[in-house]
Every structure is written in C-alpha cells, then in structure tokens.
Write a protein that holds these residues in place. Sequence first.
Motif, PDB file in Angstrom:
ATOM      1  N   UNK A  71       0.829  -1.665   0.259  1.00 57.99           N
ATOM      2  CA  UNK A  71       0.039  -0.221   0.124  1.00 57.99           C
ATOM      3  C   UNK A  71       1.017   1.016   0.073  1.00 57.99           C
ATOM      4  N   UNK A  72       0.432   2.230  -0.909  1.00 60.17           N
ATOM      5  CA  UNK A  72       1.402   3.270  -0.698  1.00 60.17           C
ATOM      6  C   UNK A  72       0.472   4.662  -0.113  1.00 60.17           C
ATOM      7  N   UNK A  73       1.284   5.247   0.844  1.00 64.88           N
ATOM      8  CA  UNK A  73       0.610   6.026   1.926  1.00 64.88           C
ATOM      9  C   UNK A  73      -0.488   7.048   0.843  1.00 64.88           C
ATOM     10  N   UNK A  90       1.167  -6.694   8.376  1.00 63.75           N
ATOM     11  CA  UNK A  90      -0.408  -7.118   7.713  1.00 63.75           C
ATOM     12  C   UNK A  90      -0.142  -6.776   6.193  1.00 63.75           C
ATOM     13  N   UNK A  91       0.248  -5.516   6.205  1.00 66.87           N
ATOM     14  CA  UNK A  91       0.317  -4.984   5.005  1.00 66.87           C
ATOM     15  C   UNK A  91       1.930  -3.952   4.767  1.00 66.87           C
ATOM     16  N   UNK A  92       2.335  -4.400   3.789  1.00 68.18           N
ATOM     17  CA  UNK A  92       3.415  -3.444   3.169  1.00 68.18           C
ATOM     18  C   UNK A  92       3.214  -2.266   3.503  1.00 68.18           C
ATOM     19  N   UNK A  93       3.965  -1.187   3.335  1.00 64.42           N
ATOM     20  CA  UNK A  93       3.304   0.407   3.711  1.00 64.42           C
ATOM     21  C   UNK A  93       4.519   1.195   2.652  1.00 64.42           C
ATOM     22  N   UNK A  94       4.131   2.282   1.363  1.00 67.62           N
ATOM     23  CA  UNK A  94       5.737   2.584   0.951  1.00 67.62           C
ATOM     24  C   UNK A  94       5.048   3.844   0.966  1.00 67.62           C
ATOM     25  N   UNK A  95       6.236   4.685   1.236  1.00 73.33           N
ATOM     26  CA  UNK A  95       5.618   6.092   0.875  1.00 73.33           C
ATOM     27  C   UNK A  95       5.421   6.938  -0.098  1.00 73.33           C
ATOM     28  N   UNK A  96       5.938   5.759  -0.981  1.00 74.47           N
ATOM     29  CA  UNK A  96       5.919   6.575  -2.743  1.00 74.47           C
ATOM     30  C   UNK A  96       6.109   4.961  -3.928  1.00 74.47           C
ATOM     31  N   UNK A  97       5.551   5.113  -5.175  1.00 73.25           N
ATOM     32  CA  UNK A  97       5.939   3.919  -5.662  1.00 73.25           C
ATOM     33  C   UNK A  97       6.837   4.280  -6.590  1.00 73.25           C
ATOM     34  N   UNK A  98       7.432   2.765  -5.976  1.00 70.76           N
ATOM     35  CA  UNK A  98       9.355   3.008  -6.661  1.00 70.76           C
ATOM     36  C   UNK A  98       9.627   3.153  -7.969  1.00 70.76           C
ATOM     37  N   UNK A  99      10.518   3.785  -8.536  1.00 76.18           N
ATOM     38  CA  UNK A  99      10.888   4.647  -9.675  1.00 76.18           C
ATOM     39  C   UNK A  99      10.319   3.578 -10.799  1.00 76.18           C
ATOM     40  N   UNK A 100      10.142   1.925 -10.675  1.00 78.19           N
ATOM     41  CA  UNK A 100      10.643   0.975 -11.567  1.00 78.19           C
ATOM     42  C   UNK A 100       9.359   0.727 -11.926  1.00 78.19           C
ATOM     43  N   UNK A 101       8.023   1.508 -10.778  1.00 77.53           N
ATOM     44  CA  UNK A 101       6.469   1.282 -11.285  1.00 77.53           C
ATOM     45  C   UNK A 101       5.992   2.881 -11.884  1.00 77.53           C
TER      46      UNK A 101
END
Length: 564
Positions: A207-209, A240-251
């Motif tokens: 999940x992106x923030x 429970x869920x991986x939370x990231x601050x933003x989409x990685x550059x690959x996406x």
Amino acid sequence: MARARIIKNSFITLTPSPLFQLFSISPFTSLFLSPKKSPRSHQRLFTPQNFAIFFLSLLLTFTFLGVSVLNFIQSYQDPPPCSLISPSSQNPLSSNSAMLFASLASSNTYNEDGHEPAGLANSVLVPLPAQLVAGNLSKEEREFWQQPGSEGYKPCLDFSLAYRRKSAKISKEKRKFLVVVASGGLNQQRNQIVDAVVIARILEAALVVPVLQVNLIWGDESEFSDIFNVKHFKRTLQADVRVVSSLPSTHLMSRQSIENQLPYNISPFWIRARFFKQLNEEGVLVLKGLDTKLSKNLPPDLQKLRCKVAFHALRFAAPIQELGNRLARRMWIEGPYIALHLRMEKDVWVRTGCLTGLGLEYDEIIAKIRESQPEYLTGKLNMSHIQRRLAGLCPLTASEIARFLKALGAPSSARIYIAGGEPFGGHQALQPLAAEFPYLVTKEMLAQEGELSPYVNRSSSLAAIDYIVSLNSNVFVPSHGGNMGRVMQGHRAYVGHWKYIKPNKKAMLPFFDSSISDEEFGSIIRKIHSKSQGQPERRTNKRDRDVTAYPVPECMRKHNTGVF
C-alpha cells in the motif's frame, strides 16, 4: 521339495513367503478369524485380499492420527485465548487505563531478536482517567456522570494462524502496489484509509501511503503526513501489509488503472475477482471514491485488521497529538466535562434539507444555496423539512440540545466542549444552549496565543484536535449522525466503553412539541436512552454495522477476572 502354491485373483498375484506364513499365525490373525477356525481355515481365509484390507485400514488409522496431531500442533501454536493473557477488568475510573490492552500482547509481531517493534498495547490513544464526581448533586446528575461499564469486554486482536502465515509473504510484497485517494473530511478519510489497508491485504499488494484529496468545501490541502504519523502507521502494520511512502521508480511509468466507480457492499471475493489478475499484470492499481464501498461484513481476520488500523495505526502527527493532549488536559484538570459534537455548519443545513432554527432570514439563505446546488441535498428528496425532522434526519438545534441535556440530568454547571466547525449563525446560533449551560468552551478559547496558528485553513488538523479532546471527555454527545460520531463511538468502546449518548431523535422529538411537564419530559427522555449510554453492544445483532463503531465481538472479548 514342494513347489510354492501360486495364489491368483483379478487384482494381485502373490507368492506366499515364510514371512507371510509367520504373519498368518500371529496374534493379528484374530482380527480377521474366529478362534474356533482351524489353522488350515486360517490359511484359507487370510487371503491377499484380506491382507490388502488390513494394510489399508492400518494406513487410514495412521493418517487419522497424523491429522489429529497436526491439528493439535496448530491449535497449540495459535495465540492463547485473550482471557488467559489479560488482567482483570479495569473500571474507567482507574488511572491505569492502559492495562486494558494487555490482551493485545499476543497480536504483536516480533523481530528475530525477540524485541517487539510495535506493541499494540502501547499504540492506542487512551483517554485520561475519569474524575470522581463530587458536590451536592441530585440523583439524576450523578447518574449522568456515571460510566456504563465494559461488562468485562477488552480488546482482543487474535489473528488466526492462517492469517499470520500469509503475512510472511504479503508483508514483503514488492511487485504489486495499491494507491488510494481518500476524499472528504478527516473522519471520512479515516474510514477510507482503514478500508484501503484491508483491500491491500485482500489483493496481497503493498500500500502506498494514501493520498488525501484536496477538500473543496474547506480548501484543506493537507497531506497524510500533515495529519497522521507515517512512521507509526508503517510500523504498526508491518506484519499485515507493506506500506511505502511512494511508488518505486520501476513502477512510475507502469500502466495505472484508475477505478472510481466501485459499487456498494463489495466483498473480498469480488475484489479479488475484479482486480487480482489485473494488478498482477500491471503492477499498480489506483482506487478513488472508496467511501462506504467495502462490505461491513468481512471475515473475522479482516474485521480485526480494521480495528487495528482505526485504533492503533492511525495515530495523529506529533504536533497535533501534543496540542490536542494539552487542550484535553486543560479541560480535564477542571473536572468532568461533556464533549458535544455540533453539526450546525452551513453545509450541514444545506445537505440535510432542514430548518436551522434561527429564523426565516437564515432559512432563506440556506434555501437559496440548496436551490442553486441541488446535488448537495442527500437522500429522501420527496420529504418536507417537517417530515425530515420527525424522521430523525435533522441535526438537533441549540435549543433542542439544551433541553435534551437537561432532561438527561446534566447539571447547569457542567462544562461543555464544543467540537465541530463554526456554526451557521455564529454566537447567535449557540445562544439557547449558552442560556442553559453557560460554561461553553471551544478549542479557540482553550488554546494559548499562537498555538492554533499553524492550523489556519487546516480543517482536518482542527478536527483532529477536536477528536483528541472529545475522546478524553467524560460524556460524548453527537447532535447528529456522521463519521465523527461513529468513529468516536467505536474508539470510546474500545478503550473501556466510556459514556456515549446518541440521541434517539425519532423517538424523542414528538415529546419536544408536547405540553408535558419538565419532570415527566425528563423521565421519558431518560427511559428512551437508558440503553444508549455507550454500553457494550454486539455488532452482530444487526448486519451492516461498522466494526469500528461496534468492536464487539470481533475486536473485543469478555475476559475472566482475577487472572493476574
């Protein structure tokens, strides 16, 4: 030397061996043969068919035992019942309210070194202890301040073994990402963030923030990190869920499907059928318009996840939390107080189609806005304002709130914290309430010079401050339904079932227009609301209730007293 006799049938052909002959006269023979049979009969009856049946029975027996052992091991590995790891029931009057959350210890995740990265018991926002009420009060006034009690219910987020096994993979997801755009006011956004986490879990995606959409009504351009503690959000949900601050550059350049036409009451099965394959292929999915779309009736683990997000992961940003705590303590130190969530803003009157109670001049202003923007009117379009009011669809006016509180037994000396936006009509709108309860307080009155300056034109941040002060109140009363009322109802239940009085407008408003005495009116109002004081109420008594408003029984269980 005699030749061995060959025994044939349509399935197998065997040559009896000395071992077979030994087996045929062993004690196992009694399983198949009568002891009265002669050895010759034994040899004749103990055919290869019987041996195959015996072997198959033996195999099935060991299989059954193996499954039983595995089930025992699995049940042993599951967290113990919350009643075994929870202290005895705590009264809200106790100064150690955090003890309520010892039962959450089994739900925490641990690092390889055994240290707890995000203890759930320490992550929930717990109100200050309720004060003992003193003074010369009537019976009704004392009962008004009395807490309903939790009946032994305490938080219990005991996720299943299957859920925790899946977490090992889902919490490390790096190929699929879910982006959610949350709209509306603070508490509407909170609900969408809760469901965003659940949907990410269903889709086994990171999940992106969440992105907070600019609020067109209040002009609030706050981002997630302006209101909520991002680090705490990630840490609490890391199992429970991986939370990231933003989409990685690959996406960033990936094809991004945007879905903003979700139907209502969508289930996990529908979500997976609609998006799982697409997300696997494209890597990114963007969801908008998520408010109230996810089904209220989910599997137990997902209901627990909702509670974990709502009551543990969504902690306010440190500056907001600290200021809210300071204002709450300034109210609390003076004694017990009521938090009243007023729904008297201009947009509320426009959307509900109700009269303001401020006179013809103000009603005409609202009517003109409603005529020019008919899309703002929500539901029951064919009802008059009188029908709406009697159906309980209108916010209580200041005069109705004053009479309601008096009937419930609130003393005139009670201090009332006013949560909510600026009421339409300003101070004039509050005059009937102030005449009966002169000690009205707002965050602007509590704050010292400059404390609220960072939050000018930041309606969500101001609503967060209201949330904190309201949670710490002895009694919470919403004047109308809405997201704030539901979230506060659930949070106060989760931390020990603190008093929450939801006006039953449909049942009580006919008595407002009658000519009965104040004493009889008070008796009727108290009777109507005797079961609406914030007592434990099972969500499963009625379908389609939100678990974050009714956390019993999915997120709270009854515990045995005196365990520790």
